[in-house]
Write a protein that holds these residues in place. Structure first.
Motif, PDB file in Angstrom:
ATOM      1  N   SER A 157      43.003  36.913  43.602  1.00 55.38           N
ATOM      2  CA  SER A 157      42.653  38.282  42.167  1.00 55.38           C
ATOM      3  C   SER A 157      43.829  38.493  41.375  1.00 55.38           C
ATOM      4  CB  SER A 157      42.869  39.843  43.166  1.00 55.38           C
ATOM      5  OG  SER A 157      41.788  39.941  44.208  1.00 55.38           O
ATOM      6  N   LEU A 158      43.190  38.760  39.869  1.00 54.61           N
ATOM      7  CA  LEU A 158      44.284  38.592  38.923  1.00 54.61           C
ATOM      8  C   LEU A 158      43.765  39.197  38.026  1.00 54.61           C
ATOM      9  CD1 LEU A 158      42.711  36.799  36.541  1.00 54.61           C
ATOM     10  CD2 LEU A 158      43.320  34.835  38.129  1.00 54.61           C
ATOM     11  N   LYS A 159      44.843  39.832  37.060  1.00 56.80           N
ATOM     12  CA  LYS A 159      44.423  41.014  35.567  1.00 56.80           C
ATOM     13  C   LYS A 159      44.943  39.814  34.519  1.00 56.80           C
ATOM     14  CE  LYS A 159      44.265  45.180  38.485  1.00 56.80           C
ATOM     15  NZ  LYS A 159      44.756  46.889  38.570  1.00 56.80           N
TER      16      LYS A 159
ATOM     17  N   MET B 230      40.917  43.763  29.249  1.00 62.29           N
ATOM     18  CA  MET B 230      41.410  43.655  30.597  1.00 62.29           C
ATOM     19  C   MET B 230      40.191  42.014  31.376  1.00 62.29           C
ATOM     20  SD  MET B 230      43.695  44.741  33.053  1.00 62.29           S
ATOM     21  CE  MET B 230      44.529  45.478  32.066  1.00 62.29           C
ATOM     22  N   LEU B 231      40.506  41.149  31.864  1.00 62.20           N
ATOM     23  CA  LEU B 231      40.007  40.070  33.068  1.00 62.20           C
ATOM     24  C   LEU B 231      40.465  40.902  33.769  1.00 62.20           C
ATOM     25  CD1 LEU B 231      37.655  38.043  32.972  1.00 62.20           C
ATOM     26  CD2 LEU B 231      39.874  36.380  32.697  1.00 62.20           C
ATOM     27  N   VAL B 232      40.086  40.827  34.817  1.00 60.80           N
ATOM     28  CA  VAL B 232      39.557  41.417  36.025  1.00 60.80           C
ATOM     29  C   VAL B 232      39.081  40.476  37.359  1.00 60.80           C
ATOM     30  CG1 VAL B 232      40.299  43.037  37.823  1.00 60.80           C
ATOM     31  CG2 VAL B 232      40.610  43.645  35.384  1.00 60.80           C
TER      32      VAL B 232
ATOM     33  N   SER C 237      38.142  39.774  41.099  1.00 63.46           N
ATOM     34  CA  SER C 237      39.082  40.596  42.396  1.00 63.46           C
ATOM     35  C   SER C 237      38.300  40.049  43.607  1.00 63.46           C
ATOM     36  CB  SER C 237      38.677  42.550  42.740  1.00 63.46           C
ATOM     37  OG  SER C 237      39.054  42.868  41.406  1.00 63.46           O
TER      38      SER C 237
ATOM     39  N   GLU D 298      35.309  40.591  35.735  1.00 64.67           N
ATOM     40  CA  GLU D 298      34.556  42.184  34.954  1.00 64.67           C
ATOM     41  C   GLU D 298      35.957  41.436  33.832  1.00 64.67           C
ATOM     42  OE1 GLU D 298      35.409  46.042  37.068  1.00 64.67           O
ATOM     43  OE2 GLU D 298      32.907  45.914  37.766  1.00 64.67           O
TER      44      GLU D 298
ATOM     45  N   GLN E 153      45.452  39.815  30.190  1.00 64.53           N
ATOM     46  CA  GLN E 153      45.126  40.776  29.289  1.00 64.53           C
ATOM     47  C   GLN E 153      44.991  40.166  28.312  1.00 64.53           C
ATOM     48  OE1 GLN E 153      46.698  43.479  29.579  1.00 64.53           O
ATOM     49  NE2 GLN E 153      47.775  44.227  30.879  1.00 64.53           N
TER      50      GLN E 153
ATOM     51  N   ASP F 293      36.805  44.748  30.840  1.00 61.10           N
ATOM     52  CA  ASP F 293      37.346  45.886  30.135  1.00 61.10           C
ATOM     53  C   ASP F 293      36.496  46.954  31.434  1.00 61.10           C
ATOM     54  OD1 ASP F 293      39.070  45.002  28.017  1.00 61.10           O
ATOM     55  OD2 ASP F 293      37.971  45.095  26.428  1.00 61.10           O
TER      56      ASP F 293
ATOM     57  N   ASP G   3      52.319  35.189  40.318  1.00 63.20           N
ATOM     58  CA  ASP G   3      51.627  35.661  39.091  1.00 63.20           C
ATOM     59  C   ASP G   3      52.347  36.233  38.238  1.00 63.20           C
ATOM     60  OD1 ASP G   3      49.895  37.059  37.173  1.00 63.20           O
ATOM     61  OD2 ASP G   3      48.426  37.754  38.406  1.00 63.20           O
TER      62      ASP G   3
END
Length: 234
Positions: free
Chosen positions: A21-23, A1-3, A5, A59, A25, A61, A216
């Motif tokens: 900020s986003l997440k 996962m790309l995070v 923040s 980040e 997959q 993972d 999102d």
């Protein structure tokens, strides 16, 4: 996962990103939409390591995302017209072989085989020796995708990759991107001004307005009216 923040980025007195900020997959194609100047390119460049945010973290993972782990497909391909298709694809290895080897065209045999395989995967089997300057716009963009894949990324980013293409060719290029994101289990993020081109295969939509993430959500949950709000002048 790309995070990501709390990403913030300013250029002088202008805020390009305001606490984004986003997440995202693996195996999903996310589509980034918004008006010109909304911050889409800045967000992509920060995620890909081409620029650094003023504040915030990125980040993958649970570890900082290395610049070599994110690959770009650019709006105009950013290819060298005088070089062959396979030579342009081999430029994707520049982050992992000595520069002098690339300068003299001394690539490992495994990299050469991989470059031919990348062209095959994007539908350009047999195009390896063709000079990029002789290719059509859609073919050039597929070479750009192959070059990005040669980098062996975990994150694939594309900044308006079909802006100069007709709708049918643009859709074909976007389908190629969606296919490799899914088959290689990558994180995929594409910015577009023509979101309807991907409505049948996008997994997620992100909307930016004045540097802020205003929505999102999964593609199936987003209405046309919500999608078009990011283009509203009001």
């Amino acid at each position: 996962m790309l995070v990501a923040s709390g990403l913030k980025k300013r250029y002088g007195g202008t805020s390009a990103l305001a606490d984004v900020s986003l997440k995202l997959q693996r195996g999903e194609l996310a589509v980034l939409v918004g008006r010109s100047g909304a911050g889409k390119t800045t967000l992509l460049r920060c995620l890909g390591g081409l620029e650094s945010p003023d504040t915030g973290t990125i980040e993958f993972d649970g570890a900082p995302l290395a610049q070599t782990d994110a690959a770009f497909v650019f709006q105009e391909g950013a290819l060298v017209d005088e070089k062959s298709a396979v030579s342009n694809v081999l430029d994707g290895v520049l982050g992992r072989i000595p520069g002098w080897r690339a300068a003299v065209g001394w690539y490992p045999a495994a990299e050469k085989r991989a470059a031919v395989e990348q062209l095959h995967e994007v539908g350009l089997d047999g195009y390896g020796t063709r000079r990029v300057g002789t290719l059509s716009g859609g073919e050039r963009q597929r070479v750009g995708i192959a070059r990005a894949l040669q980098q062996e990324p975990v994150v694939l980013l594309a900044d308006e990759p079909v802006a100069s293409l007709d709708p049918a060719t643009g859709r074909d290029v976007l389908e190629r991107i969606a296919d490799v994101v899914k088959t290689r289990n990558l994180v995929g993020l594409v910015s577009l001004h023509q979101p309807r081109l991907v409505e049948s295969f996008a997994d997620r939509y992100l909307g930016l307005s004045a540097g802020q993430l205003v929505f999102d959500m999964p593609a199936d949950d987003l209405s046309v009216s919500e999608l078009m709000e990011v283009y509203d002048d009001r």
